[in-house]
Scaffold this motif. Structure first.
Motif, PDB file in Angstrom:
ATOM      1  N   UNK A   1      23.328  -3.900 -38.729  1.00 47.85           N
ATOM      2  CA  UNK A   1      21.992  -3.296 -38.593  1.00 47.85           C
ATOM      3  C   UNK A   1      21.275  -3.747 -37.326  1.00 47.85           C
ATOM      4  N   UNK A   2      21.960  -4.583 -36.547  1.00 48.36           N
ATOM      5  CA  UNK A   2      21.400  -5.083 -35.285  1.00 48.36           C
ATOM      6  C   UNK A   2      22.403  -4.749 -34.174  1.00 48.36           C
ATOM      7  N   UNK A   3      21.918  -4.033 -33.174  1.00 45.80           N
ATOM      8  CA  UNK A   3      22.821  -3.557 -32.132  1.00 45.80           C
ATOM      9  C   UNK A   3      22.329  -3.942 -30.739  1.00 45.80           C
ATOM     10  N   UNK A   4      23.292  -4.114 -29.835  1.00 46.19           N
ATOM     11  CA  UNK A   4      22.961  -4.185 -28.421  1.00 46.19           C
ATOM     12  C   UNK A   4      22.564  -2.776 -27.978  1.00 46.19           C
ATOM     13  N   UNK A   5      21.807  -2.681 -26.890  1.00 48.01           N
ATOM     14  CA  UNK A   5      21.417  -1.341 -26.420  1.00 48.01           C
ATOM     15  C   UNK A   5      22.494  -0.695 -25.548  1.00 48.01           C
ATOM     16  N   UNK A   6      23.537  -1.479 -25.199  1.00 46.36           N
ATOM     17  CA  UNK A   6      24.645  -0.956 -24.396  1.00 46.36           C
ATOM     18  C   UNK A   6      25.218   0.315 -25.042  1.00 46.36           C
ATOM     19  N   UNK A   7      25.336   1.396 -24.259  1.00 42.31           N
ATOM     20  CA  UNK A   7      25.843   2.635 -24.871  1.00 42.31           C
ATOM     21  C   UNK A   7      27.309   2.527 -25.283  1.00 42.31           C
ATOM     22  N   UNK A   8      27.687   3.351 -26.226  1.00 48.57           N
ATOM     23  CA  UNK A   8      29.100   3.435 -26.632  1.00 48.57           C
ATOM     24  C   UNK A   8      29.677   4.664 -25.917  1.00 48.57           C
ATOM     25  N   UNK A   9      30.751   4.448 -25.168  1.00 46.14           N
ATOM     26  CA  UNK A   9      31.296   5.528 -24.333  1.00 46.14           C
ATOM     27  C   UNK A   9      31.776   6.703 -25.193  1.00 46.14           C
ATOM     28  N   UNK A  10      31.685   7.887 -24.583  1.00 42.50           N
ATOM     29  CA  UNK A  10      32.109   9.110 -25.264  1.00 42.50           C
ATOM     30  C   UNK A  10      33.543   8.984 -25.793  1.00 42.50           C
ATOM     31  N   UNK A  11      34.409   8.398 -24.981  1.00 42.62           N
ATOM     32  CA  UNK A  11      35.820   8.246 -25.387  1.00 42.62           C
ATOM     33  C   UNK A  11      35.952   7.408 -26.650  1.00 42.62           C
ATOM     34  N   UNK A  12      35.115   6.381 -26.774  1.00 43.37           N
ATOM     35  CA  UNK A  12      35.159   5.529 -27.973  1.00 43.37           C
ATOM     36  C   UNK A  12      34.661   6.307 -29.194  1.00 43.37           C
ATOM     37  N   UNK A  13      33.603   7.083 -29.005  1.00 45.23           N
ATOM     38  CA  UNK A  13      33.083   7.895 -30.124  1.00 45.23           C
ATOM     39  C   UNK A  13      34.158   8.905 -30.553  1.00 45.23           C
ATOM     40  N   UNK A  14      34.839   9.472 -29.571  1.00 49.41           N
ATOM     41  CA  UNK A  14      35.883  10.450 -29.922  1.00 49.41           C
ATOM     42  C   UNK A  14      37.028   9.782 -30.677  1.00 49.41           C
ATOM     43  N   UNK A  15      37.315   8.518 -30.341  1.00 52.89           N
ATOM     44  CA  UNK A  15      38.342   7.791 -31.116  1.00 52.89           C
ATOM     45  C   UNK A  15      37.910   7.653 -32.571  1.00 52.89           C
ATOM     46  N   UNK A  16      36.616   7.399 -32.770  1.00 51.96           N
ATOM     47  CA  UNK A  16      36.110   7.244 -34.152  1.00 51.96           C
ATOM     48  C   UNK A  16      36.246   8.563 -34.915  1.00 51.96           C
TER      49      UNK A  16
END
Ligand code: FMN
Length: 199
Positions: free
Chosen positions: A14-29
């Protein structure tokens, strides 16, 4: 990471860094999510990825307007684990727009084709969503299943032009963790297993 280790340490983050998650990583999910089983392999799932800061801001304001009074008035829990969870949930709701990515896990009522049933949408989306969070853990990405953004569902539908036949089930917060993954606390296997016959 071994899949059993990922399952064992896939705590709700429930606590996150603000660093974005790359599109490629989201697509892996999403790839992992869509390797799941579904009734008759109907695959009636869909995933809306929300990382647009303006959409997150508007939805986050709605969420807070809805949840604020609950958090302001809730009694402190005597249970330390529950209290920590509620504090985390409040942090997540208050920081909705700062979560790098939200994945809305949705399904269409398509199974069985001759008489589609609502229950099969649940059967479709939850195995996929669980695959998603375990895959995220294996990649060092934190996730939290949530339902509270449901109070902003009409806004999400309008802002993101979501087709009417898509039903929203669970909203997954996604980002690099600001806290450590921990072993999940669950009932012992012995408490939930029965071989052949109940005594
Ligand atoms: C369908 C579903 C909905 C959930 N909704 C929320 C939510 O709205 N807010 C939240 O903070 N956690 C939510 N959770 C996360 C659970 O509270 C969490 O997984 C549980 O407390 C166990 O904690 P752990 O996964 O860290 O071991 C949800 C989990 C599921 C499966």
């Amino acid at each position: 990471m071994d899949v059993l280790e990922a399952m064992n340490s896939c705590t709700a983050m429930r606590y996150f860094q603000e660093k974005p998650v790359a599109k490629g990583e989201i697509e892996k999910l999403i790839h992992a999510a869509t390797r799941a089983s579904s009734p008759g392999n109907s695959q009636g799932w869909e995933f809306l990825i929300i990382d647009d800061p303006e959409v997150k801001r508007v939805v986050g304001e709605k969420v807070l307007a809805g949840m604020g009074p609950f958090f302001a008035n809730r009694p402190t829990s005597d249970d330390a684990v529950e209290e920590r969870m509620l504090k985390g949930a409040e942090h997540l709701a208050r920081n909705f727009a700062k979560v790098p990515t939200w994945i809305v896990c949705m399904a269409r009522k398509v199974y069985p084709p001759q008489d589609p049933q609502e229950s099969f949408m649940h059967s479709t989306i939850y195995p996929a969503a669980q695959n998603l969070i375990v895959a995220a853990r294996s990649l060092g990405i934190g996730t939290c299943f949530t339902t509270f953004p449901g109070m902003a569902e009409p806004d999400i539908r309008e802002l993101c032009k979501v087709p009417d036949d898509l039903h929203m089930f669970v909203y997954v917060a996604v980002g690099y963790p600001e806290r450590n993954f921990m072993p999940v606390k669950r009932k012992p296997v012995a408490d939930v297993i029965t071989w052949n016959t109940y005594s």
